[in-house]
Design a protein around this motif. Structure first.
Motif, PDB file in Angstrom:
ATOM      1  N   ALA A  25       0.825  -1.197   0.000  1.00 14.62           N
ATOM      2  CA  ALA A  25       0.000   0.000   0.000  1.00 14.62           C
ATOM      3  C   ALA A  25       0.867   1.259   0.000  1.00 14.62           C
ATOM      4  CB  ALA A  25      -0.932  -0.011   1.213  1.00 14.62           C
ATOM      5  N   CYS A  26       2.023   1.204   0.691  1.00 11.74           N
ATOM      6  CA  CYS A  26       2.962   2.332   0.679  1.00 11.74           C
ATOM      7  C   CYS A  26       3.484   2.595  -0.733  1.00 11.74           C
ATOM      8  CB  CYS A  26       4.140   2.061   1.603  1.00 11.74           C
ATOM      9  SG  CYS A  26       3.780   2.174   3.356  1.00 11.74           S
ATOM     10  N   VAL A  27       3.820   1.517  -1.443  1.00  8.68           N
ATOM     11  CA  VAL A  27       4.309   1.662  -2.817  1.00  8.68           C
ATOM     12  C   VAL A  27       3.292   2.425  -3.653  1.00  8.68           C
ATOM     13  CG1 VAL A  27       4.873   0.431  -4.951  1.00  8.68           C
ATOM     14  CG2 VAL A  27       5.779  -0.383  -2.773  1.00  8.68           C
ATOM     15  N   VAL A  28       2.026   2.003  -3.564  1.00 12.13           N
ATOM     16  CA  VAL A  28       0.989   2.645  -4.367  1.00 12.13           C
ATOM     17  C   VAL A  28       0.763   4.083  -3.911  1.00 12.13           C
ATOM     18  CG1 VAL A  28      -1.392   2.491  -5.181  1.00 12.13           C
ATOM     19  CG2 VAL A  28      -0.102   0.404  -4.733  1.00 12.13           C
ATOM     20  N   SER A  29       0.792   4.289  -2.585  1.00  7.06           N
ATOM     21  CA  SER A  29       0.600   5.640  -2.065  1.00  7.06           C
ATOM     22  C   SER A  29       1.676   6.588  -2.576  1.00  7.06           C
ATOM     23  CB  SER A  29       0.613   5.612  -0.535  1.00  7.06           C
ATOM     24  OG  SER A  29       0.521   6.916  -0.001  1.00  7.06           O
ATOM     25  N   PHE A  30       2.921   6.118  -2.546  1.00  5.34           N
ATOM     26  CA  PHE A  30       4.017   6.975  -2.996  1.00  5.34           C
ATOM     27  C   PHE A  30       4.041   7.131  -4.511  1.00  5.34           C
ATOM     28  CE2 PHE A  30       5.920   5.618   1.189  1.00  5.34           C
ATOM     29  CZ  PHE A  30       5.781   6.857   1.773  1.00  5.34           C
ATOM     30  N   VAL A  75      -6.443  10.294  15.692  1.00  7.01           N
ATOM     31  CA  VAL A  75      -7.362   9.323  15.098  1.00  7.01           C
ATOM     32  C   VAL A  75      -6.938   7.893  15.424  1.00  7.01           C
ATOM     33  CG1 VAL A  75      -8.274   8.392  12.925  1.00  7.01           C
ATOM     34  CG2 VAL A  75      -8.056  10.861  13.228  1.00  7.01           C
ATOM     35  N   SER A  76      -5.660   7.558  15.174  1.00  7.94           N
ATOM     36  CA  SER A  76      -5.219   6.166  15.331  1.00  7.94           C
ATOM     37  C   SER A  76      -5.254   5.703  16.774  1.00  7.94           C
ATOM     38  CB  SER A  76      -3.805   5.987  14.756  1.00  7.94           C
ATOM     39  OG  SER A  76      -2.865   6.743  15.484  1.00  7.94           O
ATOM     40  N   SER A  77      -5.057   6.618  17.732  1.00 12.07           N
ATOM     41  CA  SER A  77      -5.104   6.217  19.139  1.00 12.07           C
ATOM     42  C   SER A  77      -6.528   5.964  19.615  1.00 12.07           C
ATOM     43  CB  SER A  77      -4.439   7.280  20.026  1.00 12.07           C
ATOM     44  OG  SER A  77      -5.175   8.491  20.010  1.00 12.07           O
ATOM     45  N   ARG A  78      -7.513   6.332  18.796  1.00 11.25           N
ATOM     46  CA  ARG A  78      -8.913   6.115  19.161  1.00 11.25           C
ATOM     47  C   ARG A  78      -9.566   4.970  18.389  1.00 11.25           C
ATOM     48  NH1 ARG A  78      -7.296  10.806  20.611  1.00 11.25           N
ATOM     49  NH2 ARG A  78      -8.309  11.965  22.310  1.00 11.25           N
ATOM     50  N   ILE A  79      -9.214   4.810  17.120  1.00 11.62           N
ATOM     51  CA  ILE A  79      -9.851   3.740  16.340  1.00 11.62           C
ATOM     52  C   ILE A  79      -8.878   2.614  16.004  1.00 11.62           C
ATOM     53  CG2 ILE A  79     -11.500   5.385  15.368  1.00 11.62           C
ATOM     54  CD1 ILE A  79     -10.000   5.193  12.708  1.00 11.62           C
ATOM     55  N   GLY A  80      -7.614   2.788  16.336  1.00  9.76           N
ATOM     56  CA  GLY A  80      -6.621   1.763  16.059  1.00  9.76           C
ATOM     57  C   GLY A  80      -5.925   1.971  14.731  1.00  9.76           C
ATOM     58  N   ALA A  81      -4.717   1.418  14.627  1.00 11.09           N
ATOM     59  CA  ALA A  81      -3.884   1.639  13.435  1.00 11.09           C
ATOM     60  C   ALA A  81      -4.514   1.047  12.182  1.00 11.09           C
ATOM     61  CB  ALA A  81      -2.495   1.052  13.663  1.00 11.09           C
ATOM     62  N   ALA A 120      -2.188  11.540   4.473  1.00  9.47           N
ATOM     63  CA  ALA A 120      -1.625  11.788   5.805  1.00  9.47           C
ATOM     64  C   ALA A 120      -1.987  10.666   6.764  1.00  9.47           C
ATOM     65  CB  ALA A 120      -2.130  13.123   6.347  1.00  9.47           C
ATOM     66  N   LEU A 121      -3.267  10.278   6.782  1.00 12.36           N
ATOM     67  CA  LEU A 121      -3.696   9.196   7.668  1.00 12.36           C
ATOM     68  C   LEU A 121      -2.923   7.918   7.369  1.00 12.36           C
ATOM     69  CD1 LEU A 121      -7.571   9.714   7.607  1.00 12.36           C
ATOM     70  CD2 LEU A 121      -6.029  10.154   9.534  1.00 12.36           C
ATOM     71  N   PHE A 122      -2.701   7.680   6.085  1.00  8.85           N
ATOM     72  CA  PHE A 122      -2.035   6.443   5.704  1.00  8.85           C
ATOM     73  C   PHE A 122      -0.536   6.495   5.971  1.00  8.85           C
ATOM     74  CE2 PHE A 122       0.344   3.871   2.726  1.00  8.85           C
ATOM     75  CZ  PHE A 122      -0.161   2.618   3.039  1.00  8.85           C
ATOM     76  N   ILE A 123       0.148   7.554   5.526  1.00  9.92           N
ATOM     77  CA  ILE A 123       1.616   7.601   5.609  1.00  9.92           C
ATOM     78  C   ILE A 123       2.101   7.530   7.054  1.00  9.92           C
ATOM     79  CG2 ILE A 123       3.623   9.101   5.306  1.00  9.92           C
ATOM     80  CD1 ILE A 123       2.560   9.935   2.639  1.00  9.92           C
ATOM     81  N   ALA A 124       1.559   8.393   7.920  1.00 12.97           N
ATOM     82  CA  ALA A 124       2.035   8.422   9.305  1.00 12.97           C
ATOM     83  C   ALA A 124       1.759   7.101  10.005  1.00 12.97           C
ATOM     84  CB  ALA A 124       1.376   9.570  10.063  1.00 12.97           C
ATOM     85  N   THR A 125       0.580   6.522   9.739  1.00 17.57           N
ATOM     86  CA  THR A 125       0.211   5.281  10.417  1.00 17.57           C
ATOM     87  C   THR A 125       0.967   4.090   9.850  1.00 17.57           C
ATOM     88  OG1 THR A 125      -1.993   6.240  10.697  1.00 17.57           O
ATOM     89  CG2 THR A 125      -1.754   3.903  11.189  1.00 17.57           C
ATOM     90  N   SER A 126       1.184   4.070   8.541  1.00 17.47           N
ATOM     91  CA  SER A 126       1.881   2.931   7.929  1.00 17.47           C
ATOM     92  C   SER A 126       3.306   2.823   8.447  1.00 17.47           C
ATOM     93  CB  SER A 126       1.887   3.061   6.401  1.00 17.47           C
ATOM     94  OG  SER A 126       2.620   4.201   5.981  1.00 17.47           O
TER      95      SER A 126
END
Length: 410
Positions: A25-30, A75-81, A120-126
């Motif tokens: 997913a990182c590959v596609v995101s970048f 967000v991630s600390s409330r709904i999980g990574a 942003a949600l994806f990159i920082a969490t990934s």
């Protein structure tokens, strides 16, 4: 000589399936960063937009990504990574598809902004998920993450050029389809991770920047990203190439980013240490951008210099990311969000500023300024020697910790 051990450690490519799902997913995101590069001139022509208007595709995407970085930990600390990753992927799928249907440059810019929130949600969490889940220690996880970044940056322009040769809308639909596949892989392969005991506050990333080491590294990255995205966002215009040709140019650039992220950066850091590697790398990148500034209207020199710049971008990405994640005492997701906020501000503003500078001066000025920001980055970095030394000690301890299980099993 760096204090990092040069001994063998677990391969960064021997990982659980969930890590590879996130890495894919990182590959596609970048890919989304370099995907639009080959179609910038085509969009400018088809939608009757000026280069500075077209560069807003980078600015809206990256500035919104920067600001949205501040909410990723909350967000991630409330709904999980896992569910944060899924939310980010859904937003990217939706907004990249909407960008492909857009009738005007203004609507594409708006949809790229929505794409930036998902990014942003994806990159920082990934990054946090890979660091937490990967085998082989922290350094191996960062190398894997940067390998995904490099591969995405390398493939993105080629895919953008091939699809853009059919229609400028094609790359947007391509990202949407690939991110849908990444979303399915994340749903199936990534297990929910325990939520942290303490929920992250909205202001935690900004508070983290009170730490001098993290702030210094982040400001250095802002200067570096200003130069990086000046080249990435504006160099396609003076090249005078078609979409496929531009795709091959930036694929060559991206391949060097990938190779030096994975192989060059670790070797240089072991051989010379963090500080000397970063100083030399930023200085050589400044020289390369200066060459682009002087010979902007000479396509053979411009193309060669842009491709060579991939070497320095690859080294900087890996060494700086490792240092940032170990230089401050805050949790790594918070450090990642704070760092991302500052550096993406530079990356987002630079292409638009380049377009405006060209309109009011000439095509060489943005690149001269880009070279100057790299020198400013070196000056800022020089105030952080104590923190860089501490980052080396932390990383050396991580290497030893990763090697001990392997030694015990022999």
């Amino acid at each position: 000589m760096s204090s990092l051990s040069a001994g063998a450690s677990a391969s960064p490519f021997e990982q659980p399936k969930a890590v590879f799902a996130v890495a894919f997913a990182c590959v596609v995101s970048f890919m989304g960063i370099g995907l639009v590069d080959p179609i910038l001139p085509a969009i400018s022509h088809e939608l009757n937009a000026t280069p500075s208007q077209v560069t807003l595709l980078f600015t809206s995407y990256l500035v919104v990504t920067a600001v949205a970085m501040l909410i990723t930990g909350w967000v991630s600390s409330r709904i999980g990574a896992k569910y944060t990753l899924m939310a980010g992927l859904v937003l990217i799928v939706v907004f990249s598809a909407l960008a492909g249907t857009s009738p005007s440059i203004a609507s594409i810019v708006g949809f790229r902004a929505g794409w930036g929130v998902g990014n942003a949600l994806f990159i920082a969490t990934s990054l946090a998920v890979i660091v937490a889940s990967a085998s082989g220690g922290f350094a191996g996880a960062i190398i894997l993450y940067e390998a995904a970044l490099g591969l995405g940056i390398a493939v993105g322009p080629l895919l953008g050029g091939l699809l853009g040769n059919v229609s400028w809308r094609g790359p947007f639909f391509g990202v949407s389809a690939l991110m849908a596949v990444a979303l399915i892989a994340t749903v199936v392969l990534v297990e929910p991770t325990p939520r942290p005991e303490r929920r992250t506050g909205l202001l935690d990333p900004l508070r983290a920047l009170r730490h001098r080491g993290l702030l210094t590294m982040s400001l250095t990255a802002l200067c570096y990203n200003w130069a990086f995205f000046t080249v990435l966002g504006y160099a396609p215009f003076p090249m005078g190439l078609g979409a496929v040709q531009l795709g091959f140019v930036f694929t060559g650039w991206g391949l060097l980013v990938a190779l030096f992220s994975v192989f060059g950066a670790p070797w240089l850091q072991r051989r010379f240490g963090i500080a000397r590697t970063l100083y030399a790398n930023l200085a050589l990148f400044a020289v390369t951008v200066l060459v682009i500034a002087i010979w902007t209207t000479h396509p053979p020199v411009l193309v060669t210099a842009v491709i060579v710049a991939g070497v320095f971008i690859g080294v900087n990405n890996t060494v700086t990311t490792q240092a940032v994640m170990t230089v401050s005492p805050v949790e790594r997701p918070v450090a990642s969000a704070a760092y991302g906020f500052v550096r993406f501000i530079g990356g987002g503003l630079a292409p638009f500023a380049a377009g405006k500078l060209v309109e009011h001066t000439n095509i060489h000025v943005p690149f001269f300024i880009g070279a100057g920001t790299l020198l400013l980055g070196i000056a800022i970095l020089s105030t952080a020697h104590r923190y860089l030394a501490e980052a080396e000690r932390v990383q050396a301890g991580d290497v030893r910790a990763a090697e001990e299980p392997a030694i015990a099993s022999t």
